[in-house]
Design a protein around this motif. Sequence first.
Motif, PDB file in Angstrom:
ATOM      1  N   GLU A 144       0.858  -1.182   0.000  1.00 34.19           N
ATOM      2  CA  GLU A 144       0.000   0.000   0.000  1.00 34.19           C
ATOM      3  C   GLU A 144       0.899   1.238   0.000  1.00 34.19           C
ATOM      4  O   GLU A 144       2.060   1.189   0.416  1.00 34.19           O
ATOM      5  CB  GLU A 144      -0.923   0.026   1.235  1.00 34.19           C
ATOM      6  CG  GLU A 144      -1.726  -1.264   1.422  1.00 34.19           C
ATOM      7  CD  GLU A 144      -3.001  -1.101   2.252  1.00 34.19           C
ATOM      8  OE1 GLU A 144      -3.520   0.021   2.387  1.00 34.19           O
ATOM      9  OE2 GLU A 144      -3.489  -2.133   2.744  1.00 34.19           O
ATOM     10  N   TYR A 152      -3.502 -11.094   4.459  1.00 34.93           N
ATOM     11  CA  TYR A 152      -2.509 -11.889   3.739  1.00 34.93           C
ATOM     12  C   TYR A 152      -2.102 -11.203   2.430  1.00 34.93           C
ATOM     13  O   TYR A 152      -2.965 -10.790   1.647  1.00 34.93           O
ATOM     14  CB  TYR A 152      -3.094 -13.269   3.429  1.00 34.93           C
ATOM     15  CG  TYR A 152      -2.267 -14.086   2.453  1.00 34.93           C
ATOM     16  CD1 TYR A 152      -1.113 -14.747   2.874  1.00 34.93           C
ATOM     17  CD2 TYR A 152      -2.634 -14.200   1.121  1.00 34.93           C
ATOM     18  CE1 TYR A 152      -0.350 -15.489   1.976  1.00 34.93           C
ATOM     19  CE2 TYR A 152      -1.880 -14.943   0.219  1.00 34.93           C
ATOM     20  CZ  TYR A 152      -0.735 -15.578   0.656  1.00 34.93           C
ATOM     21  OH  TYR A 152       0.016 -16.308  -0.232  1.00 34.93           O
ATOM     22  N   THR A 153      -0.796 -11.132   2.202  1.00 34.58           N
ATOM     23  CA  THR A 153      -0.301 -10.443   1.012  1.00 34.58           C
ATOM     24  C   THR A 153       0.728 -11.266   0.241  1.00 34.58           C
ATOM     25  O   THR A 153       1.461 -10.714  -0.592  1.00 34.58           O
ATOM     26  CB  THR A 153       0.406  -9.131   1.422  1.00 34.58           C
ATOM     27  OG1 THR A 153       1.561  -9.497   2.221  1.00 34.58           O
ATOM     28  CG2 THR A 153      -0.499  -8.214   2.215  1.00 34.58           C
ATOM     29  N   GLY A 154       0.783 -12.568   0.506  1.00 35.41           N
ATOM     30  CA  GLY A 154       1.902 -13.352   0.003  1.00 35.41           C
ATOM     31  C   GLY A 154       1.892 -13.683  -1.476  1.00 35.41           C
ATOM     32  O   GLY A 154       2.895 -14.193  -1.994  1.00 35.41           O
ATOM     33  N   ASP A 155       0.792 -13.446  -2.173  1.00 32.81           N
ATOM     34  CA  ASP A 155       0.777 -13.741  -3.605  1.00 32.81           C
ATOM     35  C   ASP A 155       1.540 -12.661  -4.369  1.00 32.81           C
ATOM     36  O   ASP A 155       1.469 -11.482  -4.015  1.00 32.81           O
ATOM     37  CB  ASP A 155      -0.672 -13.793  -4.114  1.00 32.81           C
ATOM     38  CG  ASP A 155      -1.397 -15.077  -3.685  1.00 32.81           C
ATOM     39  OD1 ASP A 155      -0.889 -15.794  -2.805  1.00 32.81           O
ATOM     40  OD2 ASP A 155      -2.481 -15.348  -4.228  1.00 32.81           O
ATOM     41  N   PRO A 156       2.233 -13.042  -5.440  1.00 30.01           N
ATOM     42  CA  PRO A 156       3.051 -12.041  -6.149  1.00 30.01           C
ATOM     43  C   PRO A 156       2.208 -10.947  -6.813  1.00 30.01           C
ATOM     44  O   PRO A 156       2.707  -9.849  -7.033  1.00 30.01           O
ATOM     45  CB  PRO A 156       3.808 -12.869  -7.196  1.00 30.01           C
ATOM     46  CG  PRO A 156       3.071 -14.156  -7.308  1.00 30.01           C
ATOM     47  CD  PRO A 156       2.414 -14.395  -5.983  1.00 30.01           C
ATOM     48  N   ASP A 157       0.973 -11.248  -7.119  1.00 29.68           N
ATOM     49  CA  ASP A 157       0.095 -10.248  -7.731  1.00 29.68           C
ATOM     50  C   ASP A 157      -0.867  -9.651  -6.714  1.00 29.68           C
ATOM     51  O   ASP A 157      -1.932  -9.141  -7.082  1.00 29.68           O
ATOM     52  CB  ASP A 157      -0.692 -10.877  -8.892  1.00 29.68           C
ATOM     53  CG  ASP A 157      -1.495 -12.086  -8.429  1.00 29.68           C
ATOM     54  OD1 ASP A 157      -1.201 -12.635  -7.346  1.00 29.68           O
ATOM     55  OD2 ASP A 157      -2.410 -12.496  -9.159  1.00 29.68           O
ATOM     56  N   ASN A 158      -0.446  -9.679  -5.452  1.00 28.68           N
ATOM     57  CA  ASN A 158      -1.292  -9.074  -4.415  1.00 28.68           C
ATOM     58  C   ASN A 158      -1.624  -7.637  -4.809  1.00 28.68           C
ATOM     59  O   ASN A 158      -0.725  -6.840  -5.085  1.00 28.68           O
ATOM     60  CB  ASN A 158      -0.523  -9.080  -3.088  1.00 28.68           C
ATOM     61  CG  ASN A 158      -1.324  -8.465  -1.964  1.00 28.68           C
ATOM     62  OD1 ASN A 158      -2.298  -9.041  -1.520  1.00 28.68           O
ATOM     63  ND2 ASN A 158      -0.924  -7.271  -1.523  1.00 28.68           N
ATOM     64  N   PRO A 159      -2.885  -7.272  -4.835  1.00 30.42           N
ATOM     65  CA  PRO A 159      -3.245  -5.925  -5.311  1.00 30.42           C
ATOM     66  C   PRO A 159      -2.691  -4.824  -4.410  1.00 30.42           C
ATOM     67  O   PRO A 159      -2.872  -4.863  -3.197  1.00 30.42           O
ATOM     68  CB  PRO A 159      -4.781  -5.936  -5.256  1.00 30.42           C
ATOM     69  CG  PRO A 159      -5.178  -7.375  -5.246  1.00 30.42           C
ATOM     70  CD  PRO A 159      -4.066  -8.089  -4.524  1.00 30.42           C
ATOM     71  N   ILE A 195      -2.666  -1.159  -2.976  1.00 30.31           N
ATOM     72  CA  ILE A 195      -3.686  -0.138  -2.703  1.00 30.31           C
ATOM     73  C   ILE A 195      -3.001   1.207  -2.567  1.00 30.31           C
ATOM     74  O   ILE A 195      -2.102   1.374  -1.739  1.00 30.31           O
ATOM     75  CB  ILE A 195      -4.451  -0.468  -1.410  1.00 30.31           C
ATOM     76  CG1 ILE A 195      -5.150  -1.823  -1.546  1.00 30.31           C
ATOM     77  CG2 ILE A 195      -5.454   0.641  -1.094  1.00 30.31           C
ATOM     78  CD1 ILE A 195      -5.821  -2.288  -0.264  1.00 30.31           C
TER      79      ILE A 195
END
Lengths: 365, 365, 365, 365
Positions: free
Chosen positions: B179, B274-281, B283
Amino acid sequence: MSNVIPKPSVPAPDILRCAYMEIVVTDLAKSRAFYVDLLGLHVSYEDDKQIYLRSFEEFIHHNLVLTLGPIAAVAAFSYRVRSNADVDAAEAYYKELGCRTERRTEGFVRGIGDSVRVEDPLGFPYEFFFETEHVERLHMRYDLYSAGELVRLDHFNQVTPDVPRGRKYLEDLGFRVTEDIQDDQGVTYAAWMHRKGTVHDTALTGGDGPRMHHVAFSTHEKHNIIQICDKMGALRMSDRIERGPGRHGVSNAFYLYILDPDDHRIEIYTQDYYTGDPDNPVITWDVHDNQRRDWWGNPVVPSWYTEASLVLDLDGKPQDVIQRTHSSEMEVTVGADGFSYTRAPGDALTGDPGEEVGFKMGHQL
Amino acid sequence: MSNVIPKPSVPAPDILRCAYMEIVVTDLAKSRAFYVDLLGLHVSYEDDKQIYLRSFEEFIHHNLVLTLGPIAAVAAFSYRVRSNADVDAAEAYYKELGCRTERRTEGFVRGIGDSVRVEDPLGFPYEFFFETEHVERLHMRYDLYSAGELVRLDHFNQVTPDVPRGRKYLEDLGFRVTEDIQDDQGVTYAAWMHRKGTVHDTALTGGDGPRMHHVAFSTHEKHNIIQICDKMGALRMSDRIERGPGRHGVSNAFYLYILDPDDHRIEIYTQDYYTGDPDNPVITWDVHDNQRRDWWGNPVVPSWYTEASLVLDLDGKPQDVIQRTHSSEMEVTVGADGFSYTRAPGDALTGDPGEEVGFKMGHQL
Amino acid sequence: MSNVIPKPSVPAPDILRCAYMEIVVTDLAKSRAFYVDLLGLHVSYEDDKQIYLRSFEEFIHHNLVLTLGPIAAVAAFSYRVRSNADVDAAEAYYKELGCRTERRTEGFVRGIGDSVRVEDPLGFPYEFFFETEHVERLHMRYDLYSAGELVRLDHFNQVTPDVPRGRKYLEDLGFRVTEDIQDDQGVTYAAWMHRKGTVHDTALTGGDGPRMHHVAFSTHEKHNIIQICDKMGALRMSDRIERGPGRHGVSNAFYLYILDPDDHRIEIYTQDYYTGDPDNPVITWDVHDNQRRDWWGNPVVPSWYTEASLVLDLDGKPQDVIQRTHSSEMEVTVGADGFSYTRAPGDALTGDPGEEVGFKMGHQL
Amino acid sequence: MSNVIPKPSVPAPDILRCAYMEIVVTDLAKSRAFYVDLLGLHVSYEDDKQIYLRSFEEFIHHNLVLTLGPIAAVAAFSYRVRSNADVDAAEAYYKELGCRTERRTEGFVRGIGDSVRVEDPLGFPYEFFFETEHVERLHMRYDLYSAGELVRLDHFNQVTPDVPRGRKYLEDLGFRVTEDIQDDQGVTYAAWMHRKGTVHDTALTGGDGPRMHHVAFSTHEKHNIIQICDKMGALRMSDRIERGPGRHGVSNAFYLYILDPDDHRIEIYTQDYYTGDPDNPVITWDVHDNQRRDWWGNPVVPSWYTEASLVLDLDGKPQDVIQRTHSSEMEVTVGADGFSYTRAPGDALTGDPGEEVGFKMGHQL
Ligand SMILES: [Ca+2]
Ligand SMILES: [Fe+2]
Ligand SMILES: [Fe+2]
Ligand SMILES: [Fe+2]
Ligand SMILES: [Fe+2]
């Protein structure tokens, strides 16, 4: 005090508890969005003129009546008494006080039977009733339980210029004081008093009055109150969160103040304490104690001190507002002329965490 | 930006997470009262020069080192890496950046083995280590669980004048932004970035720096944070509650900021996502959105923007503080020159609960 | 163990996390009532054959697919991998294992792109994908937040006859064990293993398999789980609460097990701990420790040990269920032949609160 | 019923609330570990014969007295009355009932003044007092607030063979019934009755008596109760958790039953509802409703039905226990001869979640 309110010779009615408030709103749809969609109060009845709302654990017909009208105001602070005989007692009591009274055996609003409304000595429209339609108590309807569920009506809060005068009148009426705010000059700034064994059924806040400061609903737990804040954020209504959430000094309750579409102030409240013993210890707070209104020392916003709702007489006309002439709590505690402390001199429990009588400069206006 | 920090040719170390902070305190007894008696952190080791503390669920030796010293400051922001080879990698990485580094195979503090400390390009003392003494993970020791228990170290927050410059450097180092706060002029006011799959392991706050803005510990639930406030009230330390509790806009976490005896700022924090995905959006918040810092629109106190802790170089001398030249978030949002809105024009989800772009006048300075 | 599953020579895919489960249900309306009306999962898409559901904080298209079909079963345990290249890697990995695989670049279900499904060596239908449609992450939509809100998919749980065999296979695939249950004869009864830094993304439960034991969703706090129980009571569905709520020994999470209309078991789960460090301490529980499954010693109902859902092969036919030949956890711990203790001999922390190795007779079958 | 207890001609005392219980324990150190170290009750006074304990929000001297003695039993169920005149009234009331009474103006225990103790018609040692030493109300002493803090004494629960007989006697004494359990044969299995405006100050449970079933303390929130379970797990005392936690059907409270070192049963309880209106709706539960005792349908363990504490006469001798001759709630609901339903026929609110009148076979003995 020359204008002391005398104690009637007839007995006071046996008041059970604050039961409901009737408020006048100027846009029923907007008010419905606030009380039903946002706050999740349950509709007992509605038409195009009125909405009757109750909390999750209530079995009397309602705790709040929204009545459409031209001027936002409060039409009634309504107390339930122990029996119909107590409605008679209330009528006689106020008649002896020389107050205007109106008795309606069929009730002033739906769901309520034999009632008396009065213009009380402080100028407030008080109602007393026993008869009411029982509705489904929803207390185990967890299928209807929202994340910010309001479970009970807890109390009223009234603004009046002369707190000791009002307190004496309410004590005569059978209320018992649990806490108050004073200064060392003998000025009383506010007082809390109860019938039902909690910290209060109503409180008096010193200020220009008669006005309605707020009406308070309880939640089960603190997270329910936080959810209401979070939901108001999600609805981009955070500017309608006026103050809090926080922990009160007075009452020890966790609280939040929000504003309805007409600026009627609603408190959400949880976890005060039992006060039902006759020798319940009264707590007097120093007006300069910066933790009295918020135990965490967070500032009271000025609007909370200055704004309040008009109240109506029995003809539905707003009562004139009389100015407070005693010291103002806001003036003695906030800003350049004010003074508050976190620790009284020599009072620190911990090793000098800041100034001797630390308070939050940055938080003050 | 001429002073861009180049990306080294050697690979960045594989950082697991923020692991501990070493802070210099000027009175160990006062700091112990704060961190152990008030906050309930668990002592892994202590003597008359240092106290090593860990949170409830930690198994590495510590999350916080209090070191007695003459000037309150931060001696190290320490990250755990995946292996000793990553300590080598860190050393090589910063050497290529031209930074001063110091390697100690026996560690700089107790309980930590082979480590490298660096003066990073932003002026912060960063540390990288893998080896550590395992201590008892207390996560099921509910006999030791206090009402405001701190269960994990969550993140650091660093003040730096040029946020995009720092962000680029940290992204090269392997951090991923979740973010940020910007304005429509292209100014970035703050950025949050992580390694461990939460919203952040560290964040950059625009301001005069290098300074340490705060270090944050997690609780399990929101009521644990409220208890810390309540306890500070009971100890008459409410003037050490700087800001909150509240709900962050950025991170969605429930938060509280308090000040230790040396004015080091501690955040208590719970329930980000949770933010662990590489394409986590990612903000991006508008700096004028009054809910970005507090979802309920409660004001940020000025001290929160202006005050922060010095950081030390590898000789233990405070780093010079360089002024921010970009716009100040405080100035563009607070006070007469500032501007914030609750609802963007045309954005209201509910029927006009106030002004078109309502915000809380009473709450602003 | 002659039937050990060999480790492929090609690299394992980089698995991010358990992402969704596709389950076959026999009455879509009943399942919708359960997952949407009762549990409050959010619909990403639905038609008369399928319902796609996601949790509050999710941004990928869904965490659960309900597919109408003739036999209640599980069609896929789906994991998200780091990139499309990892889908290739997964395909190659399982081909080398000699498993049947099916690749669909357009995905097997809506909202998911390039995927591979396999019949894994244990007989489970595993899926791997990276591509997915991003949907609105509802994490700040507190206007949609129900009192029992499910915020994340947490993990799967699979029943397999030979736990060590399965564990070795999953460790080769990149999972890391955090906790297990063993006895002193060398029998392993269950194992928990993760990718995303929590206690698990999946677990193996010893029993007749391949079958799906449960799929678990997280809540923010413990009261959210209690609300689900309360709501099931209000809906007179308490017979669908199978076990709990309680505190797990293994994982330290607060839990509840409920049954959907097809007897698929759903766990609601909150507050396990961070496990992302490579040397995260593994916890081995003694199968006779009566607090391993429930920290409060409350009994595990037999159905929890014996019942589970069928899983489908890639043709949509139920896989044959192979009997467990190792000791049964239920048999060694429950009933006349079983044995459990609360305190190991000489282990009591407090003054002999009951028998030397007390356990709850009344609670056992 | 030939042995009906007549209503005295003299007025009943005005009882405020259940105030404290005096229990005899056989090992004061073990009891102290339980009530002080585990449960966190606050010591008002202690010596080598007695420990006086109070809850967080109490201002009277104590809510529990532990008295060292040879046989575990209850020495007094003590109620506070409105005034000393009500102690006189109580004495006269029981004298007219023909009960043995003993008046002590200096009190039977420390911290309590003028009191009367009686052997009541059901065989229980009841006490009535008004005078008490005020002690520090700790309600804002959050520095002393433990994670499982007990904040109030809530109620007693008494076992008696003939519930309607006892109920009539207690109603004459001024108690008001809020809920009961009956069957369609006219058998009453239990009844709850109050003075202070909650669901009860005491309850009658049908069984062999007079015996003390339990004494209950309140917490603020549900997580406080969960913490007590977690702590008992950590102390390896889970075998002293007898039943729960759960949600009661009767009272709607969240509950837990634990056993002290002498097998005295303690309930931890939170969030019942306001009952102070004279027309508060009475709720009658069907004994076969499987949600009456636990709203989630979790089974009541047999010991909860069969075990209870002896009570003493005024000489300190255990009262003889008289067998219940009416139907046993355990027998009519548990096991082969019992019958319970989750849904009455035709009652399902949701689409047939199981059997028509589903209940939990696996959970029953
Ligand atoms: Ca809802
Ligand atoms: Fe209030
Ligand atoms: Fe932070
Ligand atoms: Fe699970
Ligand atoms: Fe009870």
